[in-house]
Design an enzyme around this catalytic site. Structure first.
Site, mmCIF file in Angstrom:
data_model
loop_
_atom_site.group_PDB
_atom_site.id
_atom_site.type_symbol
_atom_site.label_atom_id
_atom_site.label_comp_id
_atom_site.label_asym_id
_atom_site.label_seq_id
_atom_site.Cartn_x
_atom_site.Cartn_y
_atom_site.Cartn_z
ATOM 1 N N VAL A 44 0.838 -1.201 0.000
ATOM 2 C CA VAL A 44 0.000 0.000 0.000
ATOM 3 C C VAL A 44 0.872 1.250 0.000
ATOM 4 O O VAL A 44 0.645 2.201 -0.757
ATOM 5 C CB VAL A 44 -0.978 -0.005 1.193
ATOM 6 C CG1 VAL A 44 -1.722 1.323 1.279
ATOM 7 C CG2 VAL A 44 -1.976 -1.146 1.064
ATOM 8 N N CYS A 45 1.901 1.238 0.838
ATOM 9 C CA CYS A 45 2.793 2.402 0.925
ATOM 10 C C CYS A 45 3.542 2.631 -0.380
ATOM 11 O O CYS A 45 3.813 3.780 -0.755
ATOM 12 C CB CYS A 45 3.770 2.226 2.079
ATOM 13 S SG CYS A 45 2.971 2.163 3.699
ATOM 14 N N THR A 46 3.880 1.549 -1.082
ATOM 15 C CA THR A 46 4.546 1.694 -2.372
ATOM 16 C C THR A 46 3.679 2.500 -3.332
ATOM 17 O O THR A 46 4.171 3.403 -4.028
ATOM 18 C CB THR A 46 4.862 0.303 -2.966
ATOM 19 O OG1 THR A 46 5.773 -0.374 -2.087
ATOM 20 C CG2 THR A 46 5.482 0.407 -4.344
#
Length: 218
Positions: A44-46
């Site tokens: 998700v952070c990517t």
């Protein structure tokens, strides 16, 4: 100590992918968006970091610097950015703070003050480190958002929020539900009708006495 809207944004010195920074000095006379992540190499952070790289020109137009934070050393960030560019199509074009000892996370009350930075840590250990802080040139916190790990943040909304914060800091107005740039705004209740007539000589629409609606100030 919790960080509330109107508080001074805590200052810190940290290592980033663009060298050592002193946070307040780095902000300078700009606005700033600090957004945090619980772990490098998380899916998700990517997607979030790539999208913020895409949006950076929009923040630049608004005199706003963006900076990411993740609970891993800078060396891991430098390895991660290749994955971000490959999968999201945008290279990270802003600094990313390394915070393996949780110093900044604790300073901004994103994790329990007794949490240990001892490795290895998983994203679940750092689940609360998913916040966005909007900080003004006066170094005060203007807005905060916190999301769960499973929900990607809406950075278009962060941009809209920034537009509202900048507008309402410059003029004595508030923005209504779902407001977007160029739409009508509301004169804040603290402004008397006499003052409002001076500020808005063309008048306003008032469906109720407490709802004074005017075009967005230039």
């Amino acid at each position: 100590m919790s960080i509330r809207i109107g508080d001074d944004a805590p200052d810190f010195t940290a290592e980033t992918t663009e060298g050592t920074i002193k946070f307040h000095e780095w902000i300078g006379d700009s606005w700033a968006i600090l957004f945090s992540h619980p772990k490098d190499f998380t899916p998700v952070c990517t997607t979030e970091l790539g999208y913020m790289a895409k949006l950076k020109p929009e923040f630049d137009k608004r005199n706003t610097k963006i900076i990411g934070l993740s609970i891993d050393p800078v060396s891991d960030h430098e390895a991660w950015v290749g994955d971000i560019e490959e999968t999201q199509g945008h290279a990270v074009n802003y600094p990313m703070i390394g915070d393996p000892d949780l110093t900044v996370a604790k300073l901004y009350d994103m994790i329990h003050p007794n949490a240990s930075g001892a490795q290895p840590r998983t994203a679940v250990d750092n689940a609360t480190i998913r916040s966005v802080f909007v900080i003004g040139p006066d170094k005060k916190v203007k807005a905060t958002l916190t999301y769960p790990m499973s929900t990607g943040r809406n950075f278009d909304e962060v941009l809209r929020l920034l537009d509202s914060c900048q507008l309402t800091m410059a003029h004595k107005v508030a923005t209504p539900v779902n407001w977007k740039q160029g739409e009508d705004v509301i004169i804040v209740p603290a402004v008397s009708d006499d003052e409002a007539r001076k500020r808005f000589p063309d008048g306003w629409k008032a469906p109720k006495p407490y709802m004074r609606i005017v075009p967005q100030p230039k």
